[in-house]
Write a protein that holds these residues in place. Structure first.
Motif, PDB file in Angstrom:
ATOM      1  N   UNK A   1     -37.170 -48.197  -6.670  1.00  8.72           N
ATOM      2  CA  UNK A   1     -38.351 -47.956  -7.092  1.00  8.72           C
ATOM      3  C   UNK A   1     -39.212 -47.024  -5.729  1.00  8.72           C
ATOM      4  N   UNK A   2     -39.834 -47.460  -4.936  1.00 10.37           N
ATOM      5  CA  UNK A   2     -40.209 -46.356  -4.092  1.00 10.37           C
ATOM      6  C   UNK A   2     -39.779 -45.261  -3.767  1.00 10.37           C
ATOM      7  N   UNK A   3     -38.074 -45.008  -3.613  1.00  9.81           N
ATOM      8  CA  UNK A   3     -37.216 -43.610  -4.407  1.00  9.81           C
ATOM      9  C   UNK A   3     -37.907 -42.691  -4.415  1.00  9.81           C
ATOM     10  N   UNK A   4     -37.474 -43.775  -6.010  1.00 11.84           N
ATOM     11  CA  UNK A   4     -38.275 -42.506  -7.036  1.00 11.84           C
ATOM     12  C   UNK A   4     -39.461 -42.364  -6.997  1.00 11.84           C
ATOM     13  N   UNK A   5     -40.679 -42.761  -6.762  1.00  8.83           N
ATOM     14  CA  UNK A   5     -41.806 -42.687  -6.699  1.00  8.83           C
ATOM     15  C   UNK A   5     -42.236 -41.588  -5.861  1.00  8.83           C
ATOM     16  N   UNK A   6     -41.354 -41.526  -4.464  1.00  4.57           N
ATOM     17  CA  UNK A   6     -41.224 -40.314  -3.578  1.00  4.57           C
ATOM     18  C   UNK A   6     -40.593 -38.920  -4.674  1.00  4.57           C
ATOM     19  N   UNK A   7     -39.425 -39.339  -4.958  1.00  2.00           N
ATOM     20  CA  UNK A   7     -38.563 -37.743  -5.844  1.00  2.00           C
ATOM     21  C   UNK A   7     -39.529 -37.265  -6.786  1.00  2.00           C
ATOM     22  N   UNK A   8     -40.088 -38.260  -7.713  1.00  2.00           N
ATOM     23  CA  UNK A   8     -40.243 -38.702  -9.029  1.00  2.00           C
ATOM     24  C   UNK A   8     -39.155 -38.053  -9.538  1.00  2.00           C
ATOM     25  N   UNK A   9     -37.928 -38.351  -9.618  1.00  2.00           N
ATOM     26  CA  UNK A   9     -36.948 -37.945 -10.067  1.00  2.00           C
ATOM     27  C   UNK A   9     -35.551 -39.663 -10.150  1.00  2.00           C
ATOM     28  N   UNK A  10     -35.549 -39.224 -10.991  1.00  2.00           N
ATOM     29  CA  UNK A  10     -33.822 -40.663 -11.139  1.00  2.00           C
ATOM     30  C   UNK A  10     -32.309 -40.276 -10.774  1.00  2.00           C
ATOM     31  N   UNK A  11     -32.694 -38.638 -11.108  1.00  2.00           N
ATOM     32  CA  UNK A  11     -31.017 -38.198 -10.833  1.00  2.00           C
ATOM     33  C   UNK A  11     -30.453 -38.396  -9.771  1.00  2.00           C
ATOM     34  N   UNK A  12     -29.702 -38.735  -8.839  1.00  2.00           N
ATOM     35  CA  UNK A  12     -29.585 -39.221  -7.858  1.00  2.00           C
ATOM     36  C   UNK A  12     -28.850 -37.349  -6.869  1.00  2.00           C
ATOM     37  N   UNK A  13     -28.999 -36.228  -8.304  1.00  2.00           N
ATOM     38  CA  UNK A  13     -29.146 -34.986  -7.326  1.00  2.00           C
ATOM     39  C   UNK A  13     -29.598 -34.255  -6.566  1.00  2.00           C
ATOM     40  N   UNK A  14     -31.153 -35.057  -7.798  1.00  2.00           N
ATOM     41  CA  UNK A  14     -32.968 -34.489  -8.326  1.00  2.00           C
ATOM     42  C   UNK A  14     -32.766 -35.379  -5.786  1.00  2.00           C
ATOM     43  N   UNK A  15     -32.315 -36.416  -6.002  1.00  2.00           N
ATOM     44  CA  UNK A  15     -33.124 -37.472  -4.849  1.00  2.00           C
ATOM     45  C   UNK A  15     -31.985 -36.784  -3.068  1.00  2.00           C
ATOM     46  N   UNK A  16     -31.075 -36.735  -3.782  1.00  2.00           N
ATOM     47  CA  UNK A  16     -30.115 -36.436  -2.042  1.00  2.00           C
ATOM     48  C   UNK A  16     -30.771 -34.645  -2.223  1.00  2.00           C
ATOM     49  N   UNK A  17     -31.621 -33.721  -2.902  1.00  2.00           N
ATOM     50  CA  UNK A  17     -31.942 -32.235  -2.005  1.00  2.00           C
ATOM     51  C   UNK A  17     -33.506 -32.724  -1.544  1.00  2.00           C
ATOM     52  N   UNK A  18     -33.755 -33.710  -2.427  1.00  2.00           N
ATOM     53  CA  UNK A  18     -35.248 -34.593  -2.072  1.00  2.00           C
ATOM     54  C   UNK A  18     -35.102 -35.002  -0.521  1.00  2.00           C
ATOM     55  N   UNK A  19     -33.569 -35.059  -0.092  1.00  2.00           N
ATOM     56  CA  UNK A  19     -33.585 -35.893   1.346  1.00  2.00           C
ATOM     57  C   UNK A  19     -32.985 -34.612   2.454  1.00  2.00           C
ATOM     58  N   UNK A  20     -33.121 -33.406   1.736  1.00  2.00           N
ATOM     59  CA  UNK A  20     -32.602 -32.230   2.714  1.00  2.00           C
ATOM     60  C   UNK A  20     -33.650 -31.848   3.266  1.00  2.00           C
ATOM     61  N   UNK A  21     -35.365 -32.313   3.015  1.00  2.00           N
ATOM     62  CA  UNK A  21     -36.392 -31.764   3.531  1.00  2.00           C
ATOM     63  C   UNK A  21     -36.390 -32.387   4.715  1.00  2.00           C
ATOM     64  N   UNK A  22     -37.671 -32.330   5.538  1.00  2.00           N
ATOM     65  CA  UNK A  22     -37.628 -32.196   6.877  1.00  2.00           C
ATOM     66  C   UNK A  22     -38.849 -33.246   6.657  1.00  2.00           C
TER      67      UNK A  22
END
Lengths: 240, 633, 102, 341
Positions: free
Chosen positions: D169-190
């Motif tokens: 859930x923590x990850x969902x809160x930080x990315x605002x999405x449940x999509x793994x692609x979105x989560x992956x994109x969120x991790x490409x930031x610095x």
């Protein structure tokens, strides 16, 4: 015929067949497996209805938790005691099927003659996509308009948890309750003591000069501590 | 000091918080540490009262702080507004100051009791109620806290509720008070019906528009409340019984909180009384009778706390005389000085009890002077002040009351008051001599009297200083600093000029009378010149009359309690059991009987119930379809 | 019917509901009755979501969500009762549980 | 949905499935070798160079064994249960993104099978379905030990499922999405920590969630030290006691595929998935997943098995509260971040 309709008939057919299996299976475990199948197909139909979140919730909650629990209980309950389906009550079965058919006919008539429609809502597929998808849309709606119901639901689940615990381990809960009752009650004065109209001789024996005559020759019992006159602690009292 | 106007709420809030905390957490967490919260809280309240007093004294105007509107019902607005004028400021100092000392004293006195936290929850609650009563700016708020004070006194008198006598005394106090409160409540309602408002300022403004009869009725009804709270004849019977509570509670009730409420209320609502001379006369007469009767009873009592208790009743009678005579400032002045010496006397007798393991009977004391010098000297100061010995506090205020009654045109009442003064001096010194002088009549083998610990002796010393010196704020009589302070409050009331000759004459007379009482007591109990038993024998019926408290309790028992009990028994046996219960049982039997018919439908088979539900569903849905309801179209 | 309409989903819902109802009426095993009740609840959810789909409203979906939550609570309590029942009476046959009569 | 994309998705899924099967086979070899080294043995080294042909030999052996059905088994369910386990196991991999997209034969091909906005929940849902293979298999065997194993497994999987879900859930809160692609994109930031610039991998911003996920994932896949359902010493292999031949191998396959899928998901959720320099994303993903697989084997070789009450106590009394604390903290930080606090 569009491909969606074909898919729907496939899913719905399996769902209904599986549901029938729930009712018809002799073995309750088979019933449960049928139910899982039915639920999974219904979940797929939810996806067709643009309710992805509910589809996943359906699978996680219904099949992942509730039916697993049912299986769990099924296995804990003595298998030999499970009653047979055809328990020699043909009348009840006949009445049940008749009622089912009647209701089906009525509901079918209602569906086919249905004309009442409410005003369309604002969550068009485009609007849902604009906020990021079904799950975001539900989240927005749920935590703004339905804030209070969701809190109430949380409370309901908590109550259910406690209720289940109580059903499973009554003695545990009662112990806790007793402690809580003792700690958190606020008692006002609760008169319990010695009647001054009683003859002095019948009063408890003087302890350490505690019993004496006051002004006006009235028997005055100095009871500073509870132990002196009461065997039982007062309601909610903690003895030191 | 004006900043205090925004912080007035601290004064009631601190004790309320202490009460709430001890109440909620006391049982399982605070326990023996309850005084850590209660004592500082009341101390804060007292400290906050000082700047309020100074501010009022300096600017000669009232302070107000609006907290919130309690009842906003159309035109009927009941704001909770704290209102401090000179009268309230004096009361605040008395209430919080004495209460603080009583709290401090209680730490030592109640130590080790299983209800420690309970005691220190009730006590601040009592202070809170009284402070709010004093601070009220509105009759309804006044009434609410009037009742709250009654409740607290009930809780505290019945503190040792396992003792039947304590529980009974608590009930008695509550019920007797309720009688007075009933009148008070009707008075308030009458005010509202006739004037349409309950705010002090508006009521006092419009009181002149009322007819004489209405004002008299309102004033007398309000005074009924004061009769109950301030223990006037005929409702004083609860106060001596209130001795069943712990001694600090007695001190609190007698000196600071409960009983002064009635006097305060009459002084606060003086415009209403001023408008009705009849009511004033009634007040004065009731006061005089109370002062005299209580003084005579006190002379015959052997229970040290009862002597002091009847003394309170008697002194309250004096205050009522002053109120009736229109000597408002004298009444408040006496209230002020009385708070010191009465608290002192109670705490002193409490420490005697403490030293003698809860001995109360003066016949089993004596000679304690040697064992408890501090208690002796402080008690002596208190007794002398109460007896009106020059120049202690009681002398100045009591003398002023008698002068006030005389110049107001009530010479008979003044004479009764003088007579009562003789008895006052007699019973006070009788108590001193019986307790502290003469031979030791207690069980010396087992009892080792000693002065109490510091938490108990500090209040004694402070109060003794107050009892000795408090009178000087009102010196010279009629012109003292105290009078100038309170003058704005009672502006516009008729003021009788008192010539210095009258003052001096009455001062001399009452000194002589007080000394006569002192001499009589000494003669009887120290010198042995008079035998008290012989005097009692000689007086015969009169002595028995006083000893049995003028038979008030017995009359009540015979005239009110027993008929009421009989009537209640009749209601119970005949009406309740015979008619109401019979009807209820009959209805139940009817239900049982009809249920017998219907129970056959209950097979206990869930399947059948479910079948019924399904059948119902089918029928209802079918009915909708057939009836063409718009549910489906 | 060459396109999906709400009627499709309503018929599915009705069919599931009535199958569940018949199960409740005819079966004797408490656990199977329990499962049939779940089936009925689920059928109602299909209706809700079908209406939500038709009306472009989320209310139906949210209602279904609450139904699922309540079903979870019901399952917990219901199964607890079944456990207590089988422990006390040593049966899960609904026809043998006749304490309601008393 | 156009037919072309559908067919490409199916093709990709098919390829993925086969790759998974191959990987799984060599996972068994890898595990046996590694455990052997941990225990100072050699492990299988006869079949082919370094024993590399051993998995194939095993497969041949298992398939050619007799398929035994016990006499008092619930026959239908007994036959279906292992299939269920086996079919559900790789489904989770369908939502794992193996890269953004590549151009192949002049066509844009996404390197993931599906991108649904409930991908993470979908993974959990598939995981929760997996328990049926175990519980039904245990029940259908008509054997007390198997039933006990199945019951244990049910309780265990339901408990740890909860922790697994809440830890995300923590990850969902930080990315605002449940999509793994979105989560992956969120991790490409610095992620800037003080003067340090780090990749925004969620292992850095959600360390507690990572630990919880790891523990719950091990329990979820019934691996040591949480392998109570199949504890050889107490339950004589638990729910698959009665299984033999290729039905046994289905359970076996399912377990290893589960491990691989969970490793892929963990790498995607917490280690930035395909994120990395120098090489193609897919190699990075493979490397990260390999770390987890190594960790699995390492655990098995090192830790003794939990007692059952310890297992449940750990889930409900330690992990669940920690997960809730993590959610609360993340929520607060998030609110503070958007200036709502």
């Amino acid at each position: 015929m569009a491909i969606e309709v074909l898919i729907f008939y496939l899913l719905a057919g399996v769902a209904i067949a599986a549901a029938a299996g729930v009712v018809l299976a002799r073995n309750p475990v088979h019933s449960a497996v049928s139910l899982v199948l039915s639920f999974v197909n219904v979940a797929a139909i939810y996806v067709m209805l643009r309710a992805e979140f509910l589809a996943v919730a359906q699978i996680i909650v219904y099949t992942g938790a509730i039916i697993v629990l049912v299986l769990f209980v099924l296995m804990l309950v003595q298998q030999q005691d499970l009653p047979e389906f055809h328990g020699g009550r043909p009348l009840r079965r006949a009445v049940g099927f008749l009622l089912g058919l009647a209701l089906l006919a009525e509901v079918a008539a209602a569906i086919l003659t249905r004309s009442l429609r409410g005003a369309p809502g604002s969550w068009t597929p485009e609007a849902v996509a604009a906020v990021g998808g079904n799950i975001q849309a539900i989240g927005r709606e749920l935590y703004s308009v339905y804030m209070l119901p969701i809190q109430a639901t949380a409370l309901l689940l908590l109550a259910a948890t406690i209720g289940a615990l109580f059903l499973a381990r009554p003695e545990l809960i009662e112990e806790r309750l007793a402690i809580a009752r003792r700690l958190f009650t606020i008692s006002l004065a609760h008169p319990r003591g010695v009647d001054p109209l009683q003859p002095v001789a019948e009063l408890p024996a003087p302890q350490d000069g505690q019993l004496k005559l006051a002004g006006g020759d009235r028997a005055l019992v100095m009871a500073r501590s509870a132990e002196e006159f009461t065997e039982q602690p007062a309601w909610g009292e903690i003895r030191r | 000091m004006e900043w205090i106007a925004d912080w007035l709420f601290i004064i009631p809030l601190a004790p309320l918080v202490a009460a709430a905390v001890n109440f909620l957490l006391g049982r399982w967490w605070i326990r023996d540490r309850a005084h850590w919260i209660a004592v500082p809280a009341v101390g804060i309240s007292f400290l906050a009262s000082i700047p309020a007093f100074l501010a009022v004294a300096r600017q000669h105007g009232p302070l107000t702080q609006h907290l919130y509107t309690w009842i906003p019902a159309g035109d009927f607005q009941v704001p909770v507004t704290l209102y401090v004028d000179q009268l309230t400021a004096v009361m605040l100092l008395v209430v919080t100051g004495v209460s603080f000392l009583v709290h401090l004293y209680s730490v030592g006195y109640i130590d080790g009791d299983s209800g420690y936290h309970r005691f220190f929850a009730y006590l601040p609650l009592f202070v809170f109620s009284m402070v709010m009563l004093v601070l009220a700016s509105n009759f309804l708020v006044l009434f609410v806290f009037w009742e709250a004070v009654g409740l607290c006194s009930y809780l505290l008198i019945g503190f040792w509720f396992r003792r039947r006598s304590a529980a009974d005394a608590a009930k008695k106090a509550f019920i007797v008070n309720r009688i007075g409160d009933f009148g008070f409540g009707i008075g308030v309602m009458l005010l509202f019906v006739t004037l349409g408002t309950l705010n002090y300022a508006e009521v006092f403004e419009r009181v002149e528009t009322l007819s004489a009869g209405t004002v008299t009725a309102i004033a007398l009804l309000l005074f009924t409340g004061a009769v109950g709270k301030s223990a006037q004849v005929p409702l004083f019977v609860w106060l001596p019984d209130a001795m069943e509570g712990p001694t600090p509670v007695s001190a609190l009730i007698h000196a600071a909180t409960m009983v002064t409420a009635g006097i305060f209320m009459v002084a606060r609502t003086h415009p209403i009384f001023v408008a009705s001379p009849t009511a004033m006369l009634v007040v004065a007469i009731v006061g005089a009778i109370t002062a005299f009767i209580a003084a005579t009873i006190a002379v015959t009592q052997y229970d040290i706390k009862r002597v002091v208790a009847y003394s309170t009743v008697s002194q309250l009678g004096y205050m009522a005389i002053a109120l009736g005579a229109g000597a408002w400032i004298a009444a408040i002045f006496h209230l002020f000085t009385h708070a010191f010496f009465k608290a002192l006397l109670f705490l002193g007798s409490g420490s005697v009890m403490h030293g003698l393991h809860d001995e109360l009977d003066m016949r089993r004391m004596g000679g304690l002077k040697r064992y408890m010098p501090l208690t002796y000297w402080t008690f002596l100061i208190g007794a002398a002040a109460n007896a009106g010995i020059l120049p202690l506090a009681g002398f100045w205020s009591k003398d002023e009351i008698i002068v006030g009654a005389w110049v107001a045109g009530y010479p008979v009442i003044a004479l009764i008051a003088l007579a009562a003064a003789f008895f006052t001096s007699l019973y006070m010194f009788r108590a001193v001599f019986m307790t502290f002088h003469g031979e030791e009549r207690f069980d010396r083998a087992h009892l080792h009297p000693h002065d109490p610990p510091w938490t108990m002796s500090v209040p004694l010393v402070v109060l003794a200083a107050g009892a000795a010196l408090a009178g000087f704020v009102g010196v010279p009589p009629e012109q003292g600093w105290f009078h100038h302070l309170l003058e704005p409050v009672f502006e516009g009331t008729a003021h009788h000029e008192v010539s210095p000759v009258t003052t001096l004459a009455f001062g001399a007379i009452s000194t002589v009378i007080a000394l006569a009482g002192l001499y009589a007591a000494a003669a009887a109990y120290v010198l042995g010149a008079i035998s008290p038993a012989a005097v009692a024998e000689r007086l015969g019926p009169l002595y028995r009359l006083a000893y049995n408290k003028w038979y008030f309790d017995d009359i009540y028992q015979r005239l009110i309690v027993e008929p009421a009990r009989g009537f209640a028994t009749f209601l119970w046996r005949q009406i309740d059991v015979g008619i109401i219960d019979a009807a209820v049982n009959g209805a139940a039997s009817l239900v049982v009987w009809t249920s017998q018919l219907w129970r056959r439908a209950q097979t206990g088979l869930v399947a059948n119930y479910v079948l019924a539900i399904a059948l119902g569903t089918v029928i209802i849905v079918g009915a909708y379809l057939v009836a063409g309801s718009n549910l489906f179209r | 019917m060459s396109e999906l309409t709400t009627a499709h989903f309503l018929f599915l819902s009705a069919a599931l509901f009535i199958i569940g109802m018949v199960g409740v009426l005819t079966r004797r095993n408490v656990l199977i009755i329990f499962m049939c009740v779940e089936l009925m609840l689920n059928a109602v959810n299909v209706s809700f979501i079908g209406f939500a789909w038709e009306q472009n409203a989320l209310t139906g979906q949210i209602f279904a969500l609450f139904v699922i939550a309540v079903a979870a609570a019901e399952a917990v309590i219901g199964l607890g009762i079944v456990m207590a029942l089988s422990r006390r009476l040593d049966t899960v046959d609904i026809d043998e549980v006749r304490q309601l009569r008393e | 949905m156009d037919w072309e994309a559908l067919i490409i998705s199916y093709l990709f899924g098919f390829v993925l499935l086969n790759v998974l099967l191959l990987l799984m086979a060599y996972m068994t070899w890898f595990e046996r070798r590694l455990v052997a080294f941990f225990q100072d043995r050699i492990g299988p080294n006869r079949t082919g160079p370094f024993g590399l042909l051993q998995p194939i030999a095993d497969a041949v052996k298992l398939i050619s064994k007799e398929d035994i059905v016990p006499a008092n088994a619930d026959r239908l369910i007994f036959l279906v249960a292992p299939l269920l386990s086996f079919v559900l196991a790789p489904l989770g991999a369908l939502v794992v993104p193996f890269g953004e997209s590549i151009t192949l034969f002049g066509r844009q091909i996404n390197l993931y099978v599906i991108d649904i906005n409930v991908a993470a929940l979908y993974f959990l849902a598939v995981g929760s379905m997996g328990v049926y293979g175990i519980i039904l298999g245990g029940y259908a065997s008509g054997n007390r030990y198997s039933l006990l194993g199945a019951l244990r497994s049910t309780a265990q999987v339901i408990s740890y499922e909860l922790v697994l879900g809440l830890s995300l859930v923590g990850i969902f809160i930080l990315t605002g999405s449940l999509s793994l692609v979105e989560i992956l994109r969120a991790q490409q930031r610095t992620l800037v920590l003080g003067g340090l610039e780090l990749p925004n991998w969620f292992i850095l911003s959600q360390p507690l969630a990572f630990v919880l996920f790891l523990i719950a994932a091990v329990a979820e896949t019934n691996r040591a030290p949480f392998d109570l359902p199949e504890a050889e010493t107490e339950l004589i292999a638990g729910y698959f006691t009665e299984y033999s031949g290729f039905r046994f191998s289905f359970y076996f396959l399912a377990e290893y595929i589960n491990m691989i899928v969970v490793s892929l998901i963990a790498a995607t959720l917490f280690l930035g998935g395909i994120d990395g320099p120098f090489a193609d994303g897919i190699w990075w993903l493979a490397a990260k997943a390999f770390i987890f697989l190594f960790f699995y084997v390492w655990l098995r070789a090192t830790l003794p098995r939990f007692r059952y009450d310890q297992l449940m106590g750990l889930a409900w009394k330690v992990l669940l509260p920690l997960a809730l604390i993590n959610i609360g903290m993340t929520g607060l930080v998030r609110l503070w971040g958007i200036g709502a606090l």
